[in-house]
Design an enzyme around this catalytic site. Sequence first.
Site, short mmCIF file in Angstrom:
data_model
loop_
_atom_site.label_atom_id
_atom_site.label_comp_id
_atom_site.label_asym_id
_atom_site.label_seq_id
_atom_site.Cartn_x
_atom_site.Cartn_y
_atom_site.Cartn_z
N THR A 46 40.90 40.16 46.31
CA THR A 46 39.77 39.24 46.29
C THR A 46 39.34 38.92 44.86
O THR A 46 38.98 37.78 44.55
CB THR A 46 38.58 39.80 47.10
OG1 THR A 46 39.01 40.11 48.42
CG2 THR A 46 37.44 38.79 47.18
N CYS A 47 39.43 39.90 43.97
CA CYS A 47 39.07 39.65 42.57
C CYS A 47 40.01 38.64 41.94
O CYS A 47 39.58 37.75 41.20
CB CYS A 47 39.07 40.96 41.78
SG CYS A 47 37.84 42.14 42.35
N THR A 48 41.30 38.77 42.23
CA THR A 48 42.27 37.83 41.71
C THR A 48 42.00 36.43 42.27
O THR A 48 41.99 35.44 41.52
CB THR A 48 43.70 38.28 42.03
OG1 THR A 48 43.91 39.57 41.42
CG2 THR A 48 44.74 37.30 41.51
#
Length: 159
Positions: A46-48
Amino acid sequence: MLEIGDEAPDFTAPLANGDVESFTLSDRLDEAPLVLAFFPAAFTSTCTTEMCTFRDRMANFEDVGAAVYGVSIDTPFTLNEFRRQNDLNFALVSDTNREIIHDYDVSMDFDSLGVRNVAKRAVFVVDADETVSYAWVSDDPGAEPDYEEVAAAAESARN
């Protein structure tokens, strides 16, 4: 938690921008509005996705004169590699000492994984007066911000 109208806590931390430099919030107010996008950890799914979405929508922020900075607890060296692998077109702030996430009250734990003191997914827009003009904080690490809402908040903070 920081709210709209609060003074944004000033900080100095390493900046991963291809090199490693020093970043002080109060020294960057001429770039305001500043979009501070906190994320738990580089190279996670999700961060990517979130950082790549900011990358893909950078024109929306540049059009209103806003500067975007990602913020995580990763080392600046890790963040530079994350930037490189994902072709990110903005710099990332390294909060390895976890001072920024505490000052902005966005620290969380992944108890089931034994991981402590990482950044919640959060976005703050800081105007030229060092005032928070937009705040979004999620307790759900899988949530993403409303990117259009963030861009609109940056535009409003510019005026």
